[in-house]
Structure formats: structure tokens, C-alpha cells
Design a protein around this motif. Structure first.
Motif, PDB file in Angstrom:
ATOM      1  N   ILE A  37       0.845  -1.188   0.000  1.00  0.00           N
ATOM      2  CA  ILE A  37       0.000   0.000   0.000  1.00  0.00           C
ATOM      3  C   ILE A  37       0.882   1.240   0.000  1.00  0.00           C
ATOM      4  N   PHE A  38       0.480   2.244  -0.783  1.00  0.00           N
ATOM      5  CA  PHE A  38       1.210   3.497  -0.928  1.00  0.00           C
ATOM      6  C   PHE A  38       0.357   4.627  -0.372  1.00  0.00           C
ATOM      7  N   SER A  39       1.008   5.619   0.204  1.00  0.00           N
ATOM      8  CA  SER A  39       0.263   6.699   0.842  1.00  0.00           C
ATOM      9  C   SER A  39      -0.445   7.608  -0.149  1.00  0.00           C
ATOM     10  N   ALA A  40      -0.086   7.559  -1.417  1.00  0.00           N
ATOM     11  CA  ALA A  40      -0.742   8.375  -2.439  1.00  0.00           C
ATOM     12  C   ALA A  40      -0.657   7.648  -3.776  1.00  0.00           C
ATOM     13  N   GLY A  41      -1.549   8.039  -4.683  1.00  0.00           N
ATOM     14  CA  GLY A  41      -1.585   7.414  -5.988  1.00  0.00           C
ATOM     15  C   GLY A  41      -0.565   8.000  -6.943  1.00  0.00           C
ATOM     16  N   ARG A  48      -8.025   4.457   2.394  1.00  0.00           N
ATOM     17  CA  ARG A  48      -8.185   5.225   1.144  1.00  0.00           C
ATOM     18  C   ARG A  48      -9.276   6.279   1.289  1.00  0.00           C
ATOM     19  N   ARG A  49     -10.427   5.823   1.768  1.00  0.00           N
ATOM     20  CA  ARG A  49     -11.574   6.728   1.862  1.00  0.00           C
ATOM     21  C   ARG A  49     -11.297   7.857   2.856  1.00  0.00           C
ATOM     22  N   LEU A  50     -10.780   7.523   4.037  1.00  0.00           N
ATOM     23  CA  LEU A  50     -10.578   8.532   5.068  1.00  0.00           C
ATOM     24  C   LEU A  50      -9.480   9.529   4.693  1.00  0.00           C
ATOM     25  N   VAL A  51      -8.365   9.034   4.137  1.00  0.00           N
ATOM     26  CA  VAL A  51      -7.287   9.936   3.726  1.00  0.00           C
ATOM     27  C   VAL A  51      -7.771  10.855   2.607  1.00  0.00           C
ATOM     28  N   SER A  52      -8.500  10.296   1.654  1.00  0.00           N
ATOM     29  CA  SER A  52      -9.029  11.109   0.557  1.00  0.00           C
ATOM     30  C   SER A  52      -9.946  12.214   1.079  1.00  0.00           C
ATOM     31  N   GLU A  53     -10.796  11.858   2.055  1.00  0.00           N
ATOM     32  CA  GLU A  53     -11.713  12.852   2.619  1.00  0.00           C
ATOM     33  C   GLU A  53     -10.957  13.942   3.375  1.00  0.00           C
ATOM     34  N   LEU A  54      -9.927  13.541   4.128  1.00  0.00           N
ATOM     35  CA  LEU A  54      -9.126  14.538   4.838  1.00  0.00           C
ATOM     36  C   LEU A  54      -8.416  15.468   3.858  1.00  0.00           C
ATOM     37  N   GLN A  87      -5.290  13.255  -2.679  1.00  0.00           N
ATOM     38  CA  GLN A  87      -4.405  12.187  -2.200  1.00  0.00           C
ATOM     39  C   GLN A  87      -5.255  10.951  -1.956  1.00  0.00           C
ATOM     40  N   ILE A  88      -5.092   9.964  -2.802  1.00  0.00           N
ATOM     41  CA  ILE A  88      -5.853   8.717  -2.677  1.00  0.00           C
ATOM     42  C   ILE A  88      -4.866   7.561  -2.591  1.00  0.00           C
ATOM     43  N   PRO A  89      -4.657   7.013  -1.407  1.00  0.00           N
ATOM     44  CA  PRO A  89      -3.739   5.865  -1.296  1.00  0.00           C
ATOM     45  C   PRO A  89      -4.160   4.729  -2.225  1.00  0.00           C
ATOM     46  N   VAL A  90      -3.185   3.997  -2.725  1.00  0.00           N
ATOM     47  CA  VAL A  90      -3.465   2.848  -3.589  1.00  0.00           C
ATOM     48  C   VAL A  90      -2.831   1.605  -2.974  1.00  0.00           C
ATOM     49  N   TYR A  91      -3.455   0.470  -3.228  1.00  0.00           N
ATOM     50  CA  TYR A  91      -2.900  -0.777  -2.725  1.00  0.00           C
ATOM     51  C   TYR A  91      -2.933  -1.821  -3.829  1.00  0.00           C
ATOM     52  N   TYR A 103      -8.401  -0.069 -11.404  1.00  0.00           N
ATOM     53  CA  TYR A 103      -9.283  -1.207 -11.173  1.00  0.00           C
ATOM     54  C   TYR A 103     -10.364  -0.860 -10.156  1.00  0.00           C
ATOM     55  N   ARG A 104     -11.327  -1.747 -10.045  1.00  0.00           N
ATOM     56  CA  ARG A 104     -12.460  -1.505  -9.163  1.00  0.00           C
ATOM     57  C   ARG A 104     -12.039  -1.367  -7.701  1.00  0.00           C
ATOM     58  N   ASP A 105     -10.939  -2.016  -7.328  1.00  0.00           N
ATOM     59  CA  ASP A 105     -10.493  -1.919  -5.938  1.00  0.00           C
ATOM     60  C   ASP A 105      -9.646  -0.668  -5.683  1.00  0.00           C
ATOM     61  N   GLY A 106      -9.471   0.166  -6.724  1.00  0.00           N
ATOM     62  CA  GLY A 106      -8.711   1.401  -6.568  1.00  0.00           C
ATOM     63  C   GLY A 106      -7.254   1.299  -6.946  1.00  0.00           C
ATOM     64  N   SER A 107      -6.717   0.103  -7.124  1.00  0.00           N
ATOM     65  CA  SER A 107      -5.323  -0.041  -7.535  1.00  0.00           C
ATOM     66  C   SER A 107      -5.167   0.376  -8.989  1.00  0.00           C
ATOM     67  N   VAL A 108      -3.952   0.735  -9.359  1.00  0.00           N
ATOM     68  CA  VAL A 108      -3.676   1.295 -10.677  1.00  0.00           C
ATOM     69  C   VAL A 108      -2.636   0.426 -11.376  1.00  0.00           C
ATOM     70  N   SER A 109      -2.853   0.176 -12.656  1.00  0.00           N
ATOM     71  CA  SER A 109      -1.932  -0.658 -13.426  1.00  0.00           C
ATOM     72  C   SER A 109      -0.675   0.116 -13.790  1.00  0.00           C
TER      73      SER A 109
END
Length: 501
Positions: free
Chosen positions: A188-192, A235-241, A249-253, A488-494
Motif C-alpha cells: 500500500i502506498f500513501s498516495a496514488g 483510502r476513503r478517510l485519507v481522501s476525505e481529509l 491524495q488517494i492511497p493505492v494498494y 481497477y475496481r479496488d482502486g489499484s492502478v496498473s
């Protein structure tokens, strides 16, 4: 597409055959947390050491043996990793957390020690030689045969080598997506991609930790949440903050786990919680890995309980059971009351039993609802084992199956065709759109900046492309290449893939 699903099912069976021994249980939990603040030649950081200390305290609460390393030079970093190597062993759960500067060069991620030298244009090799390759940490954990490897990077910041009046070393700010993880690894990364991570929300924010770490550490301690749920909530909470200060800032995993991982115990059923309100969670903390589908604990629970892989094709679902024990027969049913049905046999001898191999797969209709599949088998001694319940969730299984196909067929995402002009087709992506949230492409650019329109997913017939959909783009005749990136649907990025004419 039906052939591809069959191929994947056969591949799963072959993998099960070579696994002659039952899966190892997690032996112990070991964590290494690293925080680097005091950089000599690139900008210093304020909260990385605090982040490492907070994560160390959090992981100790979860039953980990924790090693904390601060302000690591390259030599010290190497010694720390060597100690981490010695601390983990086969079957363990290993947790690696890094807060500090990170840098991406040509798709590879490097963690920067505090004595990393200053670098300018053309000195990429200087940075490589002086830094720690993130992929190498994964390789080392694989060599130690850990069962579960969790890697957390709070390192998605601006390019640390940028200097006014000079041209910076070529590379990206922060880290690149790690989409090609081996089995059993979660990161998991702190940002996308192309985002920066916030240390604080404002000048009045006196929290000692970064926005990501303060959120992630808290979510890790929530009881009954598996690792994916922790990542999704973070992801959701960090994005909202971040939104509160108009920052993106949307963490990705990236999840390649074969198991659901619960770091703070399983969720209790309401009745059990009412009977045992004060029961200690300590025994549950030893549960680091469970089968990849939700399991209801049977009375004769076994470490060799079957797991299942679900593949969707035009005619419905193929379900392939993987059983570690040699088997003489397999039977199944839906729910608790119907009669068990035998799966039959295939024309292959099982080298372990020297008898015909039981058919490890069954078929379900396309409209099969969510249900519990009860599976039992006859072991090599002729004793009946089970039944073992396996949860079938059509929506989750469809997304996982299509994601797997997309990862395996990345070279087919786009194709060029000249017909009354130049066209680029994305039919393949449209066929597996149920696993995709967004598709971006870049025309003659390595940065995908255009969103492709995709029809909505139809779970009843997920691979069919609607008649009104246009699965191609018209391009200028001089176009030479197209880059593509999937969310992807889970928020991860290729990874960004480039396709040339």
C-alpha cells in the motif's frame, strides 16, 4: 473467452497437483519499520521518524516483534535489512514499513537513505547505486519463504532532487505502482500515481504523524477487519481529509494475497460476542492468514480445507477446488439441506494415489446467486473429510476473475487498425470492463490524460459488448503510439503500457 477461462481453470488444477504438502501456518509476526528524516543532500523531512515510531507501537499491539530503524545511511540500511532477513523464516508474516524519500526510475522504486548523494540530469545510476531497491526487499522475503509479506510506503512526495537553476535527475516524484507482485504479497502506498502525500493538513495541524500514517495505524487496530478492508477504509478517510484542504491524495494498494489477512482477529458473530464479551483477543492475533474465500468454521476444521477459484465464462461459472490432501473422491452441494453430488473423475492418474484423479471442478449457472458451497472429499486412507463451507460471492468473484485475465493479457489491451483512417481498438478492455473503474489513454504521450468511455458492467452477461458501444478511437494518421493506464475496481492502478503502430 470460454477457452481462456478453461485454460485458467486447468492451470489452477495443475498448480494444485504440485502442492503435495499442506499450506504452512504462520509461525510468527515480524516487522521492520524505517523512518528517515535527516537527509544530508536532499530536503529533510519532519515526520518520517515519528511515523515509524507510531507504526512500531501499533504493530507491537498486534503481536509483532518490531525492529525500529531511524535515519538510515546506505550502510546502516543494509545492516538493518540483514537483521530483518535473520528474524523471519518460513511461514511467517513479515511487515515492512518505510517513511522517507522514495524515488522512481524507469518503473523501479528506490528508497533513499539519508546519505544519498545529490544528483542532476543523467546521474540516475548514482541514485540507483546509493539507494535500496524496493523489489529487492520482496525478493529477500520470498527467499525466506514467508507466508505473508506486507509492505507499506509513506514515501509519495515530490522529486527530492529538484533544485532551482539545475535540471533534476530523470524520474518521478514519489513511487511507481507495484502491479506485478508475486503471490502472497500486499503493498500500500500513501498516495496514488502523480500525487503527493500530505505531512499535515494545515499550519495548525499539530498531529505528529503524516495524514496517511495517522489514519492507517488507527485502521490497523480495528478488530475484525482484514487487510483489504483496512486499505479501503484508509483510502476513503485519507481522501476525505485531503479534500478538506483541496488536495488530491488517494492511497493505492496492490493485493496478491492468497489469503484473507486479519491482523487484529476475526469479527465475532453477535451471539458469540454476547456470551464472551471479555474474552481476550490474544489467541486471534495468531491468525495471520485464512483461505481466500470467506470460511465458516466447520466442526472438523482442517489446515487442509479446500479453497476454490471461480472463473466466469459465456455459459456460467467454473469452480475449481484445490485440496492439499491426495483425494479419492470429491462431492459438493449448495447450502445445508440438498444432497451431495459427486464431481466424477478425469482421465488422469494422480501420482500420489496411482488412481484416477477426481474432477476438481464443477459448473454453476450464470445467474447463480450468492451461496455457501459445501465441499467434502475422501482422503487417501478412505476417510471422509468435511464438509467444508466455501462462500460464493458472484460480484466479487467476477471482478477478481476479470482482473486476473487483464493482468495476464496486458499485450492485448489495445490494437491498431487502418480502415478509412487510423483506429485504435480497446475491445479487449471493454470485454473485461467489470474489473475496471476507469481507463485513461495518452496519444503520442507516456502520460495517459484522456478517459475512455466504457459501458456499464452487466453481471448477467459481463463479456458482451453492447451494440451501441464504440470500442475504438479515431486517431490522426501521424499517430505513432498510445499509452494506457487502468484503475481497477479496488482502486489499484496498473502500470502504464505503451502500444506502438
Amino acid at each position: 473467452m470460454r477457452w481462456l477461462s478453461r485454460f485458467l481453470a486447468i492451470t489452477s488444477v495443475a498448480a494444485a497437483l504440485v502442492a503435495l504438502a499442506g499450506p504452512a501456518q504462520a509461525e510468527k509476526r515480524v516487522a521492520l519499520v524505517v523512518g528517515n528524516n535527516d537527509y544530508r543532500n536532499v530536503p529533510k523531512l519532519q515526520k518520517a521518524v515519528n511515523d515509524a515510531r507510531t507504526m512500531g507501537d501499533t504493530l507491537k499491539q498486534l503481536g509483532f516483534t518490531v525492529m525500529v530503524a531511524e535515519n538510515q545511511t546506505r550502510a546502516a540500511f543494509s545492516q538493518t535489512l540483514l537483521a530483518f532477513d535473520k528474524a523471519v523464516g518460513p511461514g511467517d508474516t513479515a511487515f515492512f514499513f518505510y517513511a522517507g524519500h522514495g524515488f522512481e526510475i524507469a518503473g523501479q522504486n528506490f528508497l533513499l537513505p539519508t546519505d544519498v548523494p545529490p544528483a542532476t540530469e543523467g546521474q540516475e545510476e548514482l541514485v540507483r547505486d546509493a539507494s535500496v531497491l524496493a523489489d529487492r526487499i520482496i525478493e529477500r522475503l520470498q527467499n525466506k519463504k514467508v507466508r505473508t509479506a506486507i509492505l507499506v510506503f509513506d514515501a509519495c512526495r515530490n522529486n527530492p532532487f529538484e533544485r532551482q537553476g539545475t535540471r533534476a535527475v530523470a524520474g518521478g516524484g514519489g513511487l511507481a505502482p507495484m502491479t506485478q507482485l508475486p503471490e502472497g504479497v500486499f503493498s500500500i502506498f500513501s498516495a496514488g500515481p502523480r500525487q503527493t502525500a500530505l505531512d499535515r493538513l494545515s499550519n495548525n495541524d499539530d498531529n505528529p504523524n503524516s495524514v496517511f500514517t495517522r489514519t492507517f495505524a488507527k485502521q490497523l487496530t480495528e478488530p475484525g477487519a482484514n487487510l483489504v478492508q483496512v486499505a479501503q477504509r484508509t483510502r476513503r478517510l485519507v481522501s476525505e481529509l485531503a479534500e478538506t484542504v483541496r488536495h488530491k491524495q488517494i492511497p493505492v494498494y496492490f493485493d496478491q494475497m492468497v489469503d484473507d489477512v486479519f491482523l487484529n482477529g476475526l469479527a465475532k458473530a453477535p451471539a458469540e460476542a454476547a456470551v464472551q464479551p471479555t474474552k481476550s483477543a490474544e489467541p486471534l492475533q495468531q491468525v495471520a492468514a485464512l483461505p481466500p474465500v470467506q470460511r465458516l468454521a466447520p466442526s472438523n476444521d482442517s489446515v487442509n480445507a479446500p479453497i476454490a477459484a471461480f472463473s466466469r465464462h459465456n455459459g456460467g461459472w467454473t469452480v475449481v477446488f484445490s485440496i492439499a490432501d491426495p483425494t479419492l473422491g470429491i462431492s459438493w452441494r449448495i447450502g445445508e439441506t440438498s444432497a451431495f453430488r459427486e464431481t466424477g473423475f478425469i482421465d488422469t492418474l494422480d501420482p500420489r494415489t496411482r488412481k484416477r484423479m477426481p474432477n476438481p471442478s464443477i459448473e454453476l449457472p450464470a445467474d447463480a446467486p450468492a451461496a455457501t458451497i459445501q465441499v467434502r472429499y475422501v482422503d487417501a486412507q478412505g476417510e471422509l473429510q468435511g464438509p467444508f463451507p466455501i462462500r460464493f460471492d458472484p460480484e466479487a468473484a467476477l471482478i477478481r476473475d476479470q482482473r486476473k485475465i487483464l493482468d495476464m493479457t496486458a499485450t492485448s489491451w489495445l490494437s491498431f487498425r487502418e480502415f478509412n483512417g487510423l483506429l485504435v481498438y480497446y475491445t479487449h478492455l471493454m470485454s473485461y470492463r467489470c474489473a475496471i473503474r476507469e481507463v485513461r489513454v495518452g496519444i503520442d504521450s507516456a502520460v495517459p490524460d484522456k478517459v475512455l468511455k466504457m459501458p456499464p458492467c452487466d453481471p448477467r452477461d459481463p463479456s458482451v459488448i453492447p451494440h451501441e458501444a464504440q470500442p475504438y478511437l479515431k486517431l490522426a494518421p501521424a499517430t505513432r503510439s498510445v499509452s494506457v493506464e487502468l484503475t481497477y475496481r479496488d482502486g489499484s492502478v496498473s502500470e502504464i503500457k505503451s502500444f506502438r503502430r
